[in-house]
Design a protein around this motif. Structure first.
Motif, PDB file in Angstrom:
ATOM      1  N   PHE A  71      16.627  49.602 -43.423  1.00 41.94           N
ATOM      2  CA  PHE A  71      16.249  49.071 -45.039  1.00 41.94           C
ATOM      3  C   PHE A  71      17.576  49.548 -45.802  1.00 41.94           C
ATOM      4  O   PHE A  71      18.033  49.047 -46.613  1.00 41.94           O
ATOM      5  N   SER A  72      18.064  50.680 -45.571  1.00 43.96           N
ATOM      6  CA  SER A  72      19.177  51.295 -46.060  1.00 43.96           C
ATOM      7  C   SER A  72      20.616  50.808 -46.311  1.00 43.96           C
ATOM      8  O   SER A  72      21.479  50.806 -46.874  1.00 43.96           O
ATOM      9  N   PHE A 127      17.906  47.216 -30.766  1.00 47.95           N
ATOM     10  CA  PHE A 127      17.671  47.589 -29.640  1.00 47.95           C
ATOM     11  C   PHE A 127      18.314  48.699 -28.926  1.00 47.95           C
ATOM     12  O   PHE A 127      17.980  49.566 -28.577  1.00 47.95           O
ATOM     13  N   GLN A 128      19.819  48.355 -28.864  1.00 49.16           N
ATOM     14  CA  GLN A 128      20.767  49.116 -27.927  1.00 49.16           C
ATOM     15  C   GLN A 128      20.663  50.443 -28.776  1.00 49.16           C
ATOM     16  O   GLN A 128      20.914  51.564 -28.218  1.00 49.16           O
ATOM     17  N   ARG A 129      20.718  50.596 -30.123  1.00 50.56           N
ATOM     18  CA  ARG A 129      20.933  51.719 -31.053  1.00 50.56           C
ATOM     19  C   ARG A 129      19.746  52.727 -30.771  1.00 50.56           C
ATOM     20  O   ARG A 129      19.771  54.000 -30.696  1.00 50.56           O
ATOM     21  N   GLY A 130      18.612  52.114 -30.907  1.00 54.45           N
ATOM     22  CA  GLY A 130      17.499  52.715 -30.306  1.00 54.45           C
ATOM     23  C   GLY A 130      17.481  53.412 -29.187  1.00 54.45           C
ATOM     24  O   GLY A 130      17.124  54.798 -28.960  1.00 54.45           O
ATOM     25  N   TYR A 131      18.036  52.844 -28.199  1.00 57.95           N
ATOM     26  CA  TYR A 131      18.065  53.407 -26.673  1.00 57.95           C
ATOM     27  C   TYR A 131      19.149  54.260 -26.752  1.00 57.95           C
ATOM     28  O   TYR A 131      18.868  55.124 -25.974  1.00 57.95           O
ATOM     29  N   GLN A 132      20.090  54.271 -27.642  1.00 58.47           N
ATOM     30  CA  GLN A 132      21.098  55.517 -27.720  1.00 58.47           C
ATOM     31  C   GLN A 132      20.538  56.511 -28.360  1.00 58.47           C
ATOM     32  O   GLN A 132      20.731  57.754 -27.689  1.00 58.47           O
ATOM     33  N   TYR A 133      19.926  56.518 -29.341  1.00 56.12           N
ATOM     34  CA  TYR A 133      19.405  58.018 -30.186  1.00 56.12           C
ATOM     35  C   TYR A 133      18.131  58.157 -29.637  1.00 56.12           C
ATOM     36  O   TYR A 133      17.873  59.425 -29.771  1.00 56.12           O
ATOM     37  N   GLY A 134      16.980  57.252 -29.433  1.00 56.31           N
ATOM     38  CA  GLY A 134      15.826  57.662 -29.070  1.00 56.31           C
ATOM     39  C   GLY A 134      15.039  58.719 -30.137  1.00 56.31           C
ATOM     40  O   GLY A 134      14.315  59.401 -29.658  1.00 56.31           O
ATOM     41  N   ASP A 135      15.222  58.394 -31.189  1.00 54.26           N
ATOM     42  CA  ASP A 135      14.452  59.083 -32.146  1.00 54.26           C
ATOM     43  C   ASP A 135      14.125  58.066 -33.404  1.00 54.26           C
ATOM     44  O   ASP A 135      14.155  56.892 -33.296  1.00 54.26           O
ATOM     45  N   ILE A 136      13.575  58.920 -34.572  1.00 52.66           N
ATOM     46  CA  ILE A 136      13.166  58.032 -35.638  1.00 52.66           C
ATOM     47  C   ILE A 136      14.329  57.807 -36.820  1.00 52.66           C
ATOM     48  O   ILE A 136      14.409  56.482 -37.218  1.00 52.66           O
ATOM     49  N   GLU A 137      14.965  58.950 -36.730  1.00 49.56           N
ATOM     50  CA  GLU A 137      16.148  59.035 -37.904  1.00 49.56           C
ATOM     51  C   GLU A 137      16.953  57.924 -37.696  1.00 49.56           C
ATOM     52  O   GLU A 137      17.357  57.372 -38.962  1.00 49.56           O
ATOM     53  N   HIS A 138      17.518  57.407 -36.734  1.00 47.48           N
ATOM     54  CA  HIS A 138      18.481  56.575 -36.805  1.00 47.48           C
ATOM     55  C   HIS A 138      18.386  54.914 -36.831  1.00 47.48           C
ATOM     56  O   HIS A 138      18.977  54.347 -36.738  1.00 47.48           O
ATOM     57  N   GLY A 139      17.134  54.876 -37.226  1.00 42.33           N
ATOM     58  CA  GLY A 139      16.467  53.674 -37.090  1.00 42.33           C
ATOM     59  C   GLY A 139      16.088  53.001 -38.647  1.00 42.33           C
ATOM     60  O   GLY A 139      15.270  52.235 -38.790  1.00 42.33           O
ATOM     61  N   ASP A 140      16.967  53.596 -39.539  1.00 45.86           N
ATOM     62  CA  ASP A 140      16.818  52.902 -41.085  1.00 45.86           C
ATOM     63  C   ASP A 140      17.550  51.748 -41.086  1.00 45.86           C
ATOM     64  O   ASP A 140      18.583  51.536 -41.591  1.00 45.86           O
ATOM     65  N   LEU A 172      12.413  44.569 -41.423  1.00 48.40           N
ATOM     66  CA  LEU A 172      11.382  45.243 -40.636  1.00 48.40           C
ATOM     67  C   LEU A 172      11.253  44.863 -39.302  1.00 48.40           C
ATOM     68  O   LEU A 172      10.871  45.733 -38.373  1.00 48.40           O
ATOM     69  N   GLU A 173      11.775  43.672 -38.923  1.00 46.24           N
ATOM     70  CA  GLU A 173      11.646  43.285 -37.391  1.00 46.24           C
ATOM     71  C   GLU A 173      12.746  44.075 -36.623  1.00 46.24           C
ATOM     72  O   GLU A 173      12.389  44.498 -35.512  1.00 46.24           O
ATOM     73  N   LEU A 174      13.966  44.137 -37.256  1.00 45.74           N
ATOM     74  CA  LEU A 174      14.894  44.607 -36.525  1.00 45.74           C
ATOM     75  C   LEU A 174      14.744  46.230 -36.405  1.00 45.74           C
ATOM     76  O   LEU A 174      14.908  46.909 -35.448  1.00 45.74           O
ATOM     77  N   GLN A 175      13.909  47.213 -37.050  1.00 45.73           N
ATOM     78  CA  GLN A 175      13.427  48.428 -37.154  1.00 45.73           C
ATOM     79  C   GLN A 175      12.331  48.580 -35.890  1.00 45.73           C
ATOM     80  O   GLN A 175      12.466  49.339 -35.190  1.00 45.73           O
TER      81      GLN A 175
END
Ligand code: ZN
Length: 301
Positions: free
Chosen positions: A296-297, A281-294, A215-218
């Motif tokens: 949990f899976s 954080f870096q991955r979010g910065y790379q993609y900037g969307d909701i989809e790549h932030g799972d 949850l926190e990493l997301q």
């Protein structure tokens, strides 16, 4: 971060003059245990509700780190009788503009994804301690989000602590913290938080901690997605990204526990290691969307 052209959010609630220690909720959401005493039903019903409340206790309260391992060094100050220093004014203005920027980003992102319109959360400024729908909040816990009332709670003195106590200096370190808390609001809006609260009920403490880490990493990923947005606006200064990465490193469970105790206990981690937090954080910065932030899976977040 260049904030001159950013608008201030209108969703900042300044409640720094209030005492948070009184029960009965002066503007807060009230105290559920007290309400329980006046509800109808036999003692078994009341006991059951009490147990559920205790099980849920703090479940909706998500901070930037596990505050229980930090010492409470906060002094009570009567803020209502003193005016803010120029530095404090600037810090509040910065936080307000970052909040406004998250509102713009997530409004657009929700539209793009065809989701229900984004609803802005409030950001409450308080001092020392405050009553929330998720229980009593303490400044020593660091900034946190309460999904029960959909508000971010911040004692502005944390801004200085982030640099002085946690070694994460710079305005964008603070921006990351705010964007992370907003990430928990996104999880609430998307239903992720409700599912998390449901799922953790049937888990052992170790398993619940591991789920909490996801949850926190997301929330870190969503903070990165916002950072991608402001990068696109061309308002990041050189070194801003590194400031956020330093902050993500500073609030990692392994780093905090080693500082506090000299060792770390991975099964007790609730927010993820420094490396994991930086990665998402870096991955979010790379993609900037909701989809790549799972978070949990994926097998190994
Ligand atoms: Zn968090």
């Amino acid at each position: 971060m260049k904030i001159d052209d950013l608008r201030k959010s209108s969703n900042v609630e300044d409640r720094r003059g209030e005492s948070g220690r009184s029960f009965g909720g002066n503007g807060g959401a009230g105290f559920p245990i007290l309400q329980l005493l006046f509800m109808r039903g036999g003692w078994k019903t009341k006991l059951l509700v009490l147990l559920i409340l205790l099980a849920l206790g703090g479940g909706g309260l998500s901070g930037i780190f596990n505050g229980s391992q930090t010492s409470n060094h906060y002094q009570s100050t009567n803020v209502s009788q003193q005016s803010d220093s120029q530095a404090t004014k600037e810090q509040i203005e910065f936080v307000s503009k970052v909040l406004g920027s998250t509102e713009d980003f997530w409004t657009k992102e929700f539209e793009k994804e065809g989701l229900d319109a984004y609803q802005d959360p409030k950001l409450v400024l308080y001092t020392d301690s405050i009553q929330t729908a998720c229980g009593q909040g303490q400044a020593s816990m660091g900034p946190f989000y309460c999904s029960g009332d959909k508000k971010v709670y911040l004692d502005i003195s944390f801004y200085n602590d982030l640099g002085n106590k946690y070694g994460a200096k710079g305005d964008f370190a603070m921006a990351y913290v705010i964007a992370h808390e907003i990430g928990h609001h996104i999880q609430t809006k998307l239903g992720t938080m409700a599912k998390y609260n449901q799922d953790r009920q049937s888990l052992s403490e170790k398993e619940a901690n591991a789920l909490n880490v996801r949850l926190e990493l997301q929330a870190d990923y969503y903070a990165g997605a916002w950072a991608h947005y402001v990068q696109g606006q061309g308002i990041l200064d050189k070194g801003d990204f590194e400031e956020a990465m330093t902050a993500a490193n500073a609030v990692g469970d392994d780093t905090l526990q080693k500082q506090a105790y000299g060792y770390s206990v991975p099964d007790s981690f609730t927010h993820g290691t420094s490396e994991q937090r930086q990665h998402w954080f870096q991955r979010g910065y790379q993609y900037g969307d909701i989809e790549h932030g799972d978070t949990f899976s994926t097998t190994n977040p």
